[in-house]
Scaffold this motif. Structure first.
Motif, PDB file in Angstrom:
ATOM      1  N   ALA A 135       0.831  -1.200   0.000  1.00  0.00           N
ATOM      2  CA  ALA A 135       0.000   0.000   0.000  1.00  0.00           C
ATOM      3  C   ALA A 135       0.865   1.249   0.000  1.00  0.00           C
ATOM      4  CB  ALA A 135      -0.927  -0.007   1.212  1.00  0.00           C
ATOM      5  N   ALA A 136       1.989   1.216   0.706  1.00  0.00           N
ATOM      6  CA  ALA A 136       2.888   2.366   0.723  1.00  0.00           C
ATOM      7  C   ALA A 136       3.507   2.595  -0.648  1.00  0.00           C
ATOM      8  CB  ALA A 136       3.985   2.153   1.765  1.00  0.00           C
ATOM      9  N   ALA A 137       3.726   1.501  -1.398  1.00  0.00           N
ATOM     10  CA  ALA A 137       4.292   1.635  -2.735  1.00  0.00           C
ATOM     11  C   ALA A 137       3.296   2.218  -3.716  1.00  0.00           C
ATOM     12  CB  ALA A 137       4.775   0.279  -3.240  1.00  0.00           C
ATOM     13  N   ALA A 138       2.004   2.080  -3.433  1.00  0.00           N
ATOM     14  CA  ALA A 138       0.961   2.594  -4.317  1.00  0.00           C
ATOM     15  C   ALA A 138       0.734   4.072  -4.010  1.00  0.00           C
ATOM     16  CB  ALA A 138      -0.325   1.800  -4.145  1.00  0.00           C
ATOM     17  N   ALA A 139       1.719   4.891  -4.367  1.00  0.00           N
ATOM     18  CA  ALA A 139       1.658   6.306  -4.025  1.00  0.00           C
ATOM     19  C   ALA A 139       0.532   6.997  -4.777  1.00  0.00           C
ATOM     20  CB  ALA A 139       2.998   6.974  -4.352  1.00  0.00           C
ATOM     21  N   GLY A 140      -0.059   7.973  -4.140  1.00  0.00           N
ATOM     22  CA  GLY A 140      -1.107   8.756  -4.778  1.00  0.00           C
ATOM     23  C   GLY A 140      -2.486   8.255  -4.442  1.00  0.00           C
ATOM     24  N   SER A 141      -3.426   9.155  -4.396  1.00  0.00           N
ATOM     25  CA  SER A 141      -4.807   8.807  -4.090  1.00  0.00           C
ATOM     26  C   SER A 141      -5.375   7.870  -5.143  1.00  0.00           C
ATOM     27  CB  SER A 141      -5.641  10.092  -4.024  1.00  0.00           C
ATOM     28  OG  SER A 141      -6.999   9.806  -3.848  1.00  0.00           O
ATOM     29  N   VAL A 142      -6.200   6.903  -4.697  1.00  0.00           N
ATOM     30  CA  VAL A 142      -6.844   5.969  -5.623  1.00  0.00           C
ATOM     31  C   VAL A 142      -8.038   6.659  -6.272  1.00  0.00           C
ATOM     32  CG1 VAL A 142      -7.908   3.710  -5.866  1.00  0.00           C
ATOM     33  CG2 VAL A 142      -6.139   4.064  -4.146  1.00  0.00           C
ATOM     34  N   LYS A 143      -8.086   6.639  -7.584  1.00  0.00           N
ATOM     35  CA  LYS A 143      -9.159   7.316  -8.318  1.00  0.00           C
ATOM     36  C   LYS A 143     -10.165   6.364  -8.935  1.00  0.00           C
ATOM     37  CE  LYS A 143      -7.674  11.506  -7.645  1.00  0.00           C
ATOM     38  NZ  LYS A 143      -8.460  12.456  -6.827  1.00  0.00           N
ATOM     39  N   CYS A 144      -9.766   5.119  -9.207  1.00  0.00           N
ATOM     40  CA  CYS A 144     -10.666   4.179  -9.871  1.00  0.00           C
ATOM     41  C   CYS A 144     -10.181   2.762  -9.616  1.00  0.00           C
ATOM     42  CB  CYS A 144     -10.741   4.464 -11.374  1.00  0.00           C
ATOM     43  SG  CYS A 144      -9.113   4.553 -12.170  1.00  0.00           S
ATOM     44  N   ALA A 145     -11.077   1.817  -9.821  1.00  0.00           N
ATOM     45  CA  ALA A 145     -10.747   0.409  -9.628  1.00  0.00           C
ATOM     46  C   ALA A 145     -11.608  -0.432 -10.544  1.00  0.00           C
ATOM     47  CB  ALA A 145     -10.957  -0.011  -8.172  1.00  0.00           C
ATOM     48  N   ALA A 146     -11.117  -1.634 -10.867  1.00  0.00           N
ATOM     49  CA  ALA A 146     -11.871  -2.552 -11.728  1.00  0.00           C
ATOM     50  C   ALA A 146     -11.462  -3.974 -11.424  1.00  0.00           C
ATOM     51  CB  ALA A 146     -11.628  -2.240 -13.202  1.00  0.00           C
TER      52      ALA A 146
END
Length: 458
Positions: A135-146
């Motif tokens: 989760a720390a590596a996934a920088a930036g706010s999450v905007k979408c998912a599929a």
């Protein structure tokens, strides 16, 4: 004119405080978990026609050139919804969430900046959760998912312009692993030496064409799971091959930020933008048999086939329904435009609009059985049911429970047993009953799960 009072208002514990606030951390693994609170509140609508009347009165000024499809709602429908659970973030600070649902087998994806999790739609328990390091590596706010094909993988789009692919660990099914960040390092190294692969994104700033230059605002997967489509505020549409994780194509899609993307079962792609337009993209015909016989693997190349212009403001959301025969687009004009496939023109034609939201429509989702769900900046979720003859829609529920704008919605048939019969004299009049799980996520990080039942009276 004085507006009618709103129907279908949720009367349960809307704020969700109390019993769910103390849950959320798994002491055995140290992973972030999700606090869950339940509610048994149930609200019924005895007449879908009355709900449609409220929808029409509350937003009569939006898209006046299109007829309202909800005005002729079938009075034989009866609906009820109940608040099943609230999934809250356990970490403080801004943590806006997004949700995506495949079907009753593939479950629910809940993505936040702190964690990405797959939930079982029946129990709502997290079956797989990302580790804190991932989760720390996934920088930036999450905007979408599929969801990806098969249900054991998901993809998220982020503010830093990257897509991240998540897969369930084969060694530990309770763990959701970060499989890749797109574009991959290998893809970038392969293309970096070629000067023509570098494009100017703004003055004195160049990037590889496989990279998004701004926030990834939408992501969708093809029905077979072999292709992935992403759109961004950089005005582009990109096509990715899932097995190789390579970017196949980058298209200048719109004149302004692209906010949404949807894919039909036949591979047709739709994009919606702040330029008020929806554009239709289709793959070019496959090469002749002689080329394929020489062993060249065909990669689909998409091209623009139509531009749909009926919105009067930015388009924020898209969803494909009825097996690809219908398209729903929602925007800042507070309306959902319904498009249907027109064989003669090989694209969609607007047949009307669904009205009722008092502010911008931010998200739309479709499910089997003709259900359309929309989320809005007015903090409500509306459920629409398509008539059996396809000539109209009934607003079967107006769900009010969020404390912030609803940025993401998802819907799937309920994993409960086969359709039941409501007893005569009850809310449904003895008709067949269908049930869905409706999930909605808001900017305050709350994810609410609702049970929606719709019965057709006899």
């Amino acid at each position: 004119m004085q507006l009618l009072p709103r129907l279908c208002m949720a009367t349960g514990t809307g704020d969700g405080d109390g019993e769910g606030s103390g849950k959320g951390r798994d002491s055995s693994s140290g992973k972030l978990a999700t606090a869950v609170s339940s509610s048994s509140s149930t609200v019924s609508t005895s007449s879908s026609a009355a709900a449609a009347a409220v929808s029409e009165a509350s937003s009569s000024a939006s898209l006046p050139s299109l007829p309202s499809l909800s005005a002729a709602a079938a009075a034989t429908l009866a609906a009820s919804f109940s608040h099943v659970a609230t999934l809250r973030p356990v970490c403080a600070g801004p943590s806006a969430a997004v949700v995506a649902a495949g079907d009753s087998l593939h479950g629910l994806v809940v993505a936040r900046p702190a964690a990405v999790a797959l939930h079982d739609l029946s129990t709502l328990e997290a079956t797989s959760t990302s580790a804190a390091a991932d989760a720390a590596a996934a920088a930036g706010s999450v905007k979408c998912a599929a969801h990806l094909h098969g249900g054991a993988a998901a993809v998220t789009g982020h503010q830093d312009g990257r897509l991240r692919l998540w897969r369930v660990s084969s060694r530990s099914p309770a763990r959701l692993c970060l499989a890749a960040a797109l574009p991959t390092v290998a893809d970038r190294l392969r293309r970096f030496p070629v000067p023509s692969n570098h494009v100017t994104v703004r003055r004195h700033h160049r990037r590889l064409w496989i990279e998004h230059a701004d926030t990834v605002s939408g992501v969708a997967a093809s029905a077979d799971g072999r292709l992935l489509f992403s759109v961004s505020w950089d005005k582009t549409l990109k096509v990715w091959a899932v097995p190789s994780l390579r970017c196949l194509q980058s298209l200048p899609a719109h004149d302004d930020a692209v906010n949404a993307v949807a894919v039909a079962p036949d591979g047709t792609v739709y994009t919606g933008s702040a330029d008020k337009r929806v554009r239709v993209w289709a793959p070019r015909p496959a090469p002749d048999k002689a080329r394929r016989a020489r062993g060249r693997k065909h990669q689909p190349a998409y091209h623009l086939v139509a531009t749909l212009s009926r919105h009067t403001a930015a388009v924020n959301a898209l969803a494909v329904g009825s097996g690809g025969q219908a398209l729903y687009s929602g925007g800042n004009d507070r309306s959902i435009v319904v498009w249907e496939r027109e064989d003669s023109a090989s694209h969609m034609v607007a047949i009307g609009a669904l009205r009722g939201h008092r502010r911008a429509v931010l998200s739309i989702a479709c499910s089997a059985g003709g259900l359309v769900v929309s989320g809005s900046a007015d903090q409500t979720v509306r459920a629409w049911r398509r008539a059996a003859d396809g000539r109209g829609y009934a607003c079967v529920a107006v769900i009010d429970g969020h404390g912030a704008a609803v940025r993401s919605v998802a819907a799937a048939p309920s994993p409960s047993p086969a359709p039941q019969k409501w007893p005569r004299g009850g809310g449904g009049g003895g008709g067949d009953e269908e049930e869905w799980r409706v999930c909605s996520a808001s900017f305050d990080g709350e994810v609410r799960v609702w049970s929606l039942r719709v019965s057709s009276g006899l």
